[in-house]
Design a protein around this motif. Sequence first.
Motif, PDB file in Angstrom:
ATOM      1  N   ASP A  56       0.835  -1.189   0.000  1.00 40.11           N
ATOM      2  CA  ASP A  56       0.000   0.000   0.000  1.00 40.11           C
ATOM      3  C   ASP A  56       0.873   1.243   0.000  1.00 40.11           C
ATOM      4  O   ASP A  56       2.065   1.193   0.258  1.00 40.11           O
ATOM      5  N   ILE A  57       0.239   2.368  -0.252  1.00 38.07           N
ATOM      6  CA  ILE A  57       0.931   3.653  -0.240  1.00 38.07           C
ATOM      7  C   ILE A  57       1.274   4.007   1.205  1.00 38.07           C
ATOM      8  O   ILE A  57       0.524   3.717   2.121  1.00 38.07           O
ATOM      9  N   GLU A  87      -9.030   9.738  12.700  1.00 38.66           N
ATOM     10  CA  GLU A  87      -9.706   9.418  13.956  1.00 38.66           C
ATOM     11  C   GLU A  87      -8.691   9.101  15.050  1.00 38.66           C
ATOM     12  O   GLU A  87      -7.546   8.769  14.769  1.00 38.66           O
ATOM     13  N   VAL A  88      -9.148   9.228  16.286  1.00 35.53           N
ATOM     14  CA  VAL A  88      -8.325   8.918  17.454  1.00 35.53           C
ATOM     15  C   VAL A  88      -8.999   7.790  18.206  1.00 35.53           C
ATOM     16  O   VAL A  88     -10.200   7.824  18.472  1.00 35.53           O
ATOM     17  N   ARG A  89      -8.199   6.762  18.529  1.00 35.81           N
ATOM     18  CA  ARG A  89      -8.712   5.638  19.295  1.00 35.81           C
ATOM     19  C   ARG A  89      -7.570   5.036  20.102  1.00 35.81           C
ATOM     20  O   ARG A  89      -6.512   4.745  19.556  1.00 35.81           O
ATOM     21  N   ASP A  90      -7.805   4.876  21.380  1.00 33.75           N
ATOM     22  CA  ASP A  90      -6.841   4.231  22.284  1.00 33.75           C
ATOM     23  C   ASP A  90      -5.450   4.875  22.222  1.00 33.75           C
ATOM     24  O   ASP A  90      -4.431   4.175  22.157  1.00 33.75           O
ATOM     25  N   GLY A  91      -5.414   6.202  22.201  1.00 32.07           N
ATOM     26  CA  GLY A  91      -4.135   6.903  22.210  1.00 32.07           C
ATOM     27  C   GLY A  91      -3.397   6.887  20.887  1.00 32.07           C
ATOM     28  O   GLY A  91      -2.208   7.223  20.836  1.00 32.07           O
ATOM     29  N   THR A  94      -5.126   7.818  13.754  1.00 34.16           N
ATOM     30  CA  THR A  94      -5.146   7.011  12.539  1.00 34.16           C
ATOM     31  C   THR A  94      -5.604   7.874  11.377  1.00 34.16           C
ATOM     32  O   THR A  94      -6.640   8.535  11.458  1.00 34.16           O
ATOM     33  N   VAL A  95      -4.826   7.875  10.300  1.00 40.65           N
ATOM     34  CA  VAL A  95      -5.167   8.591   9.071  1.00 40.65           C
ATOM     35  C   VAL A  95      -5.218   7.542   7.970  1.00 40.65           C
ATOM     36  O   VAL A  95      -4.241   6.845   7.726  1.00 40.65           O
ATOM     37  N   GLU A  96      -6.382   7.430   7.321  1.00 38.89           N
ATOM     38  CA  GLU A  96      -6.492   6.458   6.240  1.00 38.89           C
ATOM     39  C   GLU A  96      -7.291   7.032   5.085  1.00 38.89           C
ATOM     40  O   GLU A  96      -8.083   7.955   5.256  1.00 38.89           O
ATOM     41  N   GLY A  97      -7.040   6.490   3.912  1.00 39.54           N
ATOM     42  CA  GLY A  97      -7.721   6.935   2.713  1.00 39.54           C
ATOM     43  C   GLY A  97      -7.302   6.092   1.536  1.00 39.54           C
ATOM     44  O   GLY A  97      -6.681   5.037   1.693  1.00 39.54           O
ATOM     45  N   GLU A  98      -7.636   6.570   0.352  1.00 38.46           N
ATOM     46  CA  GLU A  98      -7.311   5.818  -0.853  1.00 38.46           C
ATOM     47  C   GLU A  98      -7.057   6.773  -2.005  1.00 38.46           C
ATOM     48  O   GLU A  98      -7.805   7.729  -2.208  1.00 38.46           O
ATOM     49  N   LYS A  99      -5.984   6.510  -2.737  1.00 41.68           N
ATOM     50  CA  LYS A  99      -5.699   7.248  -3.969  1.00 41.68           C
ATOM     51  C   LYS A  99      -6.210   6.373  -5.102  1.00 41.68           C
ATOM     52  O   LYS A  99      -5.678   5.302  -5.362  1.00 41.68           O
ATOM     53  N   GLU A 125       3.254   5.316 -14.150  1.00 42.02           N
ATOM     54  CA  GLU A 125       4.275   5.232 -13.117  1.00 42.02           C
ATOM     55  C   GLU A 125       3.753   5.617 -11.738  1.00 42.02           C
ATOM     56  O   GLU A 125       4.384   5.320 -10.747  1.00 42.02           O
ATOM     57  N   ARG A 126       2.629   6.313 -11.682  1.00 36.30           N
ATOM     58  CA  ARG A 126       2.100   6.734 -10.386  1.00 36.30           C
ATOM     59  C   ARG A 126       1.568   5.537  -9.619  1.00 36.30           C
ATOM     60  O   ARG A 126       1.156   4.549 -10.201  1.00 36.30           O
ATOM     61  N   VAL A 127       1.586   5.658  -8.295  1.00 35.38           N
ATOM     62  CA  VAL A 127       1.162   4.576  -7.418  1.00 35.38           C
ATOM     63  C   VAL A 127      -0.248   4.868  -6.912  1.00 35.38           C
ATOM     64  O   VAL A 127      -0.560   6.001  -6.544  1.00 35.38           O
ATOM     65  N   TYR A 128      -1.085   3.855  -6.899  1.00 30.00           N
ATOM     66  CA  TYR A 128      -2.457   3.984  -6.432  1.00 30.00           C
ATOM     67  C   TYR A 128      -2.713   2.939  -5.360  1.00 30.00           C
ATOM     68  O   TYR A 128      -2.045   1.912  -5.313  1.00 30.00           O
ATOM     69  N   GLY A 129      -3.689   3.200  -4.536  1.00 25.66           N
ATOM     70  CA  GLY A 129      -4.072   2.226  -3.530  1.00 25.66           C
ATOM     71  C   GLY A 129      -4.466   2.902  -2.234  1.00 25.66           C
ATOM     72  O   GLY A 129      -4.536   4.129  -2.139  1.00 25.66           O
ATOM     73  N   SER A 130      -4.722   2.084  -1.243  1.00 32.84           N
ATOM     74  CA  SER A 130      -5.149   2.610   0.047  1.00 32.84           C
ATOM     75  C   SER A 130      -3.934   2.839   0.945  1.00 32.84           C
ATOM     76  O   SER A 130      -2.872   2.272   0.724  1.00 32.84           O
ATOM     77  N   PHE A 131      -4.120   3.688   1.942  1.00 30.79           N
ATOM     78  CA  PHE A 131      -3.057   3.940   2.906  1.00 30.79           C
ATOM     79  C   PHE A 131      -3.657   4.056   4.292  1.00 30.79           C
ATOM     80  O   PHE A 131      -4.838   4.358   4.455  1.00 30.79           O
TER      81      PHE A 131
END
Length: 177
Positions: A56-57, A87-91, A94-99, A125-131
């Motif tokens: 993943d990215i 979001e914040v959970r248990d200290g 978390t940042v997530e998304g998808e290109k 050549e560009r990279v795609y996917g979730s992060f």
Amino acid sequence: MSLIRVYPQHWFSPSNARSEQGFQPLDRLHHDIDRLFNGFFTPGWPTSLLDKPQADIRPSLDIHSDDKAYTIHMEVPGVDPDEVKVEVRDGMLTVEGEKKMESCTAPAAEGDKADARGPVCHVQERVYGSFCRQIGLAEDADVENISASHKNGVLTIVIPRKQPEAPAARAITVQKQ
């Protein structure tokens, strides 16, 4: 990494014995090299070569702090701000998304109408996917007042710091004895 047993070549043994034992590792090596180069020129060659899904990215980030806040700058070019989840959970922050990949087709053959099929992809050549990035928060992070903004492909997250609590003064009475 796989280990290949190498059999010593016996120069004085019959030629058929050499071809069965002495050249077997070379045949395997030749096969592995062919597999490497055959996979190199096909789409998705890292997947076929490594026999695991493409990684993943992992967006790059910078973290700065001062007396008032922690600031995170994360590069997310090509990602719509509405597609980023913070979001914040248990200290943990978390940042997530998808290109997401833009659709394109293979080059048209001679005589085909390329404009009827949509955009034609010649090089990709560009990279795609979730992060997903997770960052541990400091004890003095004020999780209730975290803010995030997105500008020019950079996600900025500001985490205010809690002011240290001043020790409460307590009067102690002195007793006479």
